[in-house]
Design a protein around this motif. Structure first.
Motif, PDB file in Angstrom:
ATOM      1  N   HIS A 154      49.795  26.884  36.874  1.00  0.00           N
ATOM      2  CA  HIS A 154      49.062  25.629  36.761  1.00  0.00           C
ATOM      3  C   HIS A 154      49.570  24.517  37.414  1.00  0.00           C
ATOM      4  O   HIS A 154      48.699  23.770  38.222  1.00  0.00           O
ATOM      5  N   GLU A 155      50.746  24.196  37.607  1.00  0.00           N
ATOM      6  CA  GLU A 155      51.256  22.969  38.334  1.00  0.00           C
ATOM      7  C   GLU A 155      51.202  23.549  39.752  1.00  0.00           C
ATOM      8  O   GLU A 155      51.138  22.790  40.545  1.00  0.00           O
ATOM      9  N   ARG A 156      51.398  24.831  40.292  1.00  0.00           N
ATOM     10  CA  ARG A 156      51.107  25.176  41.636  1.00  0.00           C
ATOM     11  C   ARG A 156      49.641  25.182  41.954  1.00  0.00           C
ATOM     12  O   ARG A 156      49.318  24.892  43.240  1.00  0.00           O
ATOM     13  N   HIS A 157      48.700  25.203  41.019  1.00  0.00           N
ATOM     14  CA  HIS A 157      47.328  25.103  41.315  1.00  0.00           C
ATOM     15  C   HIS A 157      46.817  24.230  40.472  1.00  0.00           C
ATOM     16  O   HIS A 157      45.860  24.690  39.574  1.00  0.00           O
ATOM     17  N   PRO A 158      46.892  22.806  40.366  1.00  0.00           N
ATOM     18  CA  PRO A 158      46.454  22.273  39.224  1.00  0.00           C
ATOM     19  C   PRO A 158      45.022  21.943  39.058  1.00  0.00           C
ATOM     20  O   PRO A 158      44.387  21.828  37.883  1.00  0.00           O
ATOM     21  N   GLY A 159      44.094  22.048  39.970  1.00  0.00           N
ATOM     22  CA  GLY A 159      42.645  22.014  39.883  1.00  0.00           C
ATOM     23  C   GLY A 159      42.088  23.653  40.124  1.00  0.00           C
ATOM     24  O   GLY A 159      40.851  23.604  39.769  1.00  0.00           O
ATOM     25  N   GLY A 160      42.975  24.493  40.278  1.00  0.00           N
ATOM     26  CA  GLY A 160      42.469  25.629  40.276  1.00  0.00           C
ATOM     27  C   GLY A 160      42.298  26.016  42.179  1.00  0.00           C
ATOM     28  O   GLY A 160      42.590  25.215  42.665  1.00  0.00           O
ATOM     29  N   GLU A 161      41.837  27.251  42.356  1.00  0.00           N
ATOM     30  CA  GLU A 161      41.288  27.382  43.732  1.00  0.00           C
ATOM     31  C   GLU A 161      40.092  28.031  43.972  1.00  0.00           C
ATOM     32  O   GLU A 161      39.630  28.735  43.201  1.00  0.00           O
ATOM     33  N   PRO A 162      39.368  27.239  44.991  1.00  0.00           N
ATOM     34  CA  PRO A 162      38.266  27.762  45.276  1.00  0.00           C
ATOM     35  C   PRO A 162      37.867  29.138  45.721  1.00  0.00           C
ATOM     36  O   PRO A 162      39.038  29.795  46.244  1.00  0.00           O
ATOM     37  N   PHE A 163      37.004  29.736  45.368  1.00  0.00           N
ATOM     38  CA  PHE A 163      36.528  31.242  45.954  1.00  0.00           C
ATOM     39  C   PHE A 163      35.371  31.318  46.131  1.00  0.00           C
ATOM     40  O   PHE A 163      34.396  30.539  45.988  1.00  0.00           O
ATOM     41  N   ASP A 164      34.993  32.491  47.206  1.00  0.00           N
ATOM     42  CA  ASP A 164      33.770  32.717  47.576  1.00  0.00           C
ATOM     43  C   ASP A 164      33.096  33.734  46.698  1.00  0.00           C
ATOM     44  O   ASP A 164      33.664  34.866  46.216  1.00  0.00           O
ATOM     45  N   PRO A 165      31.906  33.285  45.939  1.00  0.00           N
ATOM     46  CA  PRO A 165      31.220  34.152  44.635  1.00  0.00           C
ATOM     47  C   PRO A 165      30.802  35.621  45.321  1.00  0.00           C
ATOM     48  O   PRO A 165      30.917  36.280  44.650  1.00  0.00           O
ATOM     49  N   GLU A 166      30.499  35.430  46.543  1.00  0.00           N
ATOM     50  CA  GLU A 166      30.147  36.970  47.262  1.00  0.00           C
ATOM     51  C   GLU A 166      31.238  37.745  47.327  1.00  0.00           C
ATOM     52  O   GLU A 166      31.051  39.028  47.018  1.00  0.00           O
ATOM     53  N   ASP A 167      32.404  37.318  47.366  1.00  0.00           N
ATOM     54  CA  ASP A 167      33.618  38.107  47.359  1.00  0.00           C
ATOM     55  C   ASP A 167      34.059  38.587  45.989  1.00  0.00           C
ATOM     56  O   ASP A 167      34.215  39.748  45.920  1.00  0.00           O
ATOM     57  N   LEU A 168      33.578  37.809  45.005  1.00  0.00           N
ATOM     58  CA  LEU A 168      33.839  38.274  43.609  1.00  0.00           C
ATOM     59  C   LEU A 168      32.991  39.305  43.410  1.00  0.00           C
ATOM     60  O   LEU A 168      33.090  40.270  42.718  1.00  0.00           O
ATOM     61  N   VAL A 169      31.528  39.099  43.692  1.00  0.00           N
ATOM     62  CA  VAL A 169      30.487  40.270  43.597  1.00  0.00           C
ATOM     63  C   VAL A 169      31.066  41.478  44.088  1.00  0.00           C
ATOM     64  O   VAL A 169      31.041  42.456  43.584  1.00  0.00           O
ATOM     65  N   THR A 170      31.483  41.450  45.300  1.00  0.00           N
ATOM     66  CA  THR A 170      31.989  42.554  46.274  1.00  0.00           C
ATOM     67  C   THR A 170      32.962  43.378  45.372  1.00  0.00           C
ATOM     68  O   THR A 170      33.137  44.505  45.166  1.00  0.00           O
ATOM     69  N   ARG A 171      34.018  42.552  44.997  1.00  0.00           N
ATOM     70  CA  ARG A 171      35.321  43.119  44.335  1.00  0.00           C
ATOM     71  C   ARG A 171      34.920  43.628  43.088  1.00  0.00           C
ATOM     72  O   ARG A 171      35.278  45.038  42.671  1.00  0.00           O
ATOM     73  N   TYR A 172      33.934  43.105  42.337  1.00  0.00           N
ATOM     74  CA  TYR A 172      33.511  43.566  40.920  1.00  0.00           C
ATOM     75  C   TYR A 172      32.585  44.872  41.003  1.00  0.00           C
ATOM     76  O   TYR A 172      32.736  45.721  40.391  1.00  0.00           O
ATOM     77  N   ARG A 173      31.923  44.892  42.084  1.00  0.00           N
ATOM     78  CA  ARG A 173      31.113  46.117  42.219  1.00  0.00           C
ATOM     79  C   ARG A 173      31.945  47.104  43.069  1.00  0.00           C
ATOM     80  O   ARG A 173      31.403  48.473  42.634  1.00  0.00           O
ATOM     81  N   GLU A 174      33.079  46.825  43.452  1.00  0.00           N
ATOM     82  CA  GLU A 174      33.900  48.115  43.856  1.00  0.00           C
ATOM     83  C   GLU A 174      34.909  48.476  42.663  1.00  0.00           C
ATOM     84  O   GLU A 174      35.616  49.403  42.881  1.00  0.00           O
ATOM     85  N   GLY A 175      34.709  47.747  41.768  1.00  0.00           N
ATOM     86  CA  GLY A 175      35.330  48.289  40.603  1.00  0.00           C
ATOM     87  C   GLY A 175      36.511  47.497  40.050  1.00  0.00           C
ATOM     88  O   GLY A 175      37.178  47.738  38.778  1.00  0.00           O
ATOM     89  N   ASN A 176      36.958  46.236  40.385  1.00  0.00           N
ATOM     90  CA  ASN A 176      37.814  45.524  39.960  1.00  0.00           C
ATOM     91  C   ASN A 176      37.030  44.607  38.775  1.00  0.00           C
ATOM     92  O   ASN A 176      36.437  43.443  39.282  1.00  0.00           O
ATOM     93  N   LYS A 177      37.354  44.905  37.515  1.00  0.00           N
ATOM     94  CA  LYS A 177      36.610  44.368  36.410  1.00  0.00           C
ATOM     95  C   LYS A 177      37.252  43.103  36.089  1.00  0.00           C
ATOM     96  O   LYS A 177      36.787  42.534  34.741  1.00  0.00           O
ATOM     97  N   GLN A 178      38.387  42.555  36.308  1.00  0.00           N
ATOM     98  CA  GLN A 178      39.266  41.526  36.073  1.00  0.00           C
ATOM     99  C   GLN A 178      39.166  40.328  36.904  1.00  0.00           C
ATOM    100  O   GLN A 178      39.326  40.633  37.945  1.00  0.00           O
ATOM    101  N   PRO A 179      39.035  39.092  36.509  1.00  0.00           N
ATOM    102  CA  PRO A 179      39.221  38.091  37.198  1.00  0.00           C
ATOM    103  C   PRO A 179      40.648  37.828  37.908  1.00  0.00           C
ATOM    104  O   PRO A 179      41.775  38.579  37.299  1.00  0.00           O
ATOM    105  N   GLU A 180      40.787  37.321  39.017  1.00  0.00           N
ATOM    106  CA  GLU A 180      42.243  37.322  39.647  1.00  0.00           C
ATOM    107  C   GLU A 180      42.726  36.380  38.944  1.00  0.00           C
ATOM    108  O   GLU A 180      42.387  35.546  38.215  1.00  0.00           O
ATOM    109  N   VAL A 181      44.227  36.563  38.701  1.00  0.00           N
ATOM    110  CA  VAL A 181      45.149  35.858  37.937  1.00  0.00           C
ATOM    111  C   VAL A 181      45.992  34.840  39.046  1.00  0.00           C
ATOM    112  O   VAL A 181      46.565  35.353  39.924  1.00  0.00           O
ATOM    113  N   LEU A 182      45.785  33.367  39.110  1.00  0.00           N
ATOM    114  CA  LEU A 182      46.535  32.766  39.973  1.00  0.00           C
ATOM    115  C   LEU A 182      48.094  32.688  39.577  1.00  0.00           C
ATOM    116  O   LEU A 182      48.329  32.762  38.361  1.00  0.00           O
ATOM    117  N   THR A 183      48.857  32.882  40.634  1.00  0.00           N
ATOM    118  CA  THR A 183      50.502  33.166  40.320  1.00  0.00           C
ATOM    119  C   THR A 183      51.220  31.663  41.117  1.00  0.00           C
ATOM    120  O   THR A 183      50.421  31.200  41.858  1.00  0.00           O
TER     121      THR A 183
END
Length: 183
Positions: A154-183
């Motif tokens: 959280h300290e490394r990404h205090p506001g979070g990280e922007p992402f492309d919703p289309e990429d989220l859709v693609t990853r989800y439709r390819e079988g990645n059913k979990q949101p990414e976890v920031l590290t």
């Protein structure tokens, strides 16, 4: 003879937390446009409407959104004090993805998409400029979230990280059913 024993009454000094947030009320000069938008975005139904108020719900709560007609209401410009956004949580990532796709097909697109760590969020603007955050939690439990906070992510990404919703859709439709976890 029946003796009625009163239920436990907390001490007046006790702090009692509510069980949930019930609804939000929004003043607006454009009830018809706002009503249509919230019905479309949230799948809400109007449970009551008069010339002064429109009550909408999408679950078993009597109303979740109240639109209050005010002739002189002006759109939210986000420069002054006030509520920044209203957030609504989906039960699983697939629901958020499907909602994004449905709204996109209707011409309603998020103005930002942010992985905050604890949640994956899409932010939309209603006709008055109020932000509505649609999100899914990234952790299955408060304990898992607490462990993530201890990593310092959280300290490394205090506001979070922007992402492309289309990429989220693609990853989800390819079988990645979990949101990414920031590290």
């Amino acid at each position: 003879m029946t003796v009625i024993v009163p239920a436990h009454i907390p001490a007046p000094s006790a702090t009692i937390s509510p069980v949930r947030i019930s609804h939000c009320s929004i003043q607006t000069a454009q009830v018809p446009a706002m009503k249509k938008w919230y019905e479309t975005v949230l799948g809400a139904a109007t449970v009551y409407q008069s010339d002064k108020v429109c009550l909408l719900t999408f679950d078993d709560e009597h109303h979740r959104v109240a639109l209050i007609h005010t002739n002189d209401a002006t759109p939210n410009d986000h420069r002054g004090p006030g509520i920044v956004h209203i957030a609504m949580t989906y039960a699983k990532l697939g629901n958020l993805v499907s909602t994004y796709e449905r709204l996109k097909s209707l011409g309603i697109k998020p103005d930002s998409a942010i992985n905050h760590g604890p949640s994956t969020s899409l932010y939309y603007c209603d006709p008055d400029g109020n932000h509505l955050e649609l999100l899914v939690d990234n952790f299955a439990s408060v304990a898992e979230l607490g462990a993530w906070f201890k990593t310092g992510a959280h300290e490394r990404h205090p506001g979070g990280e922007p992402f492309d919703p289309e990429d989220l859709v693609t990853r989800y439709r390819e079988g990645n059913k979990q949101p990414e976890v920031l590290t």
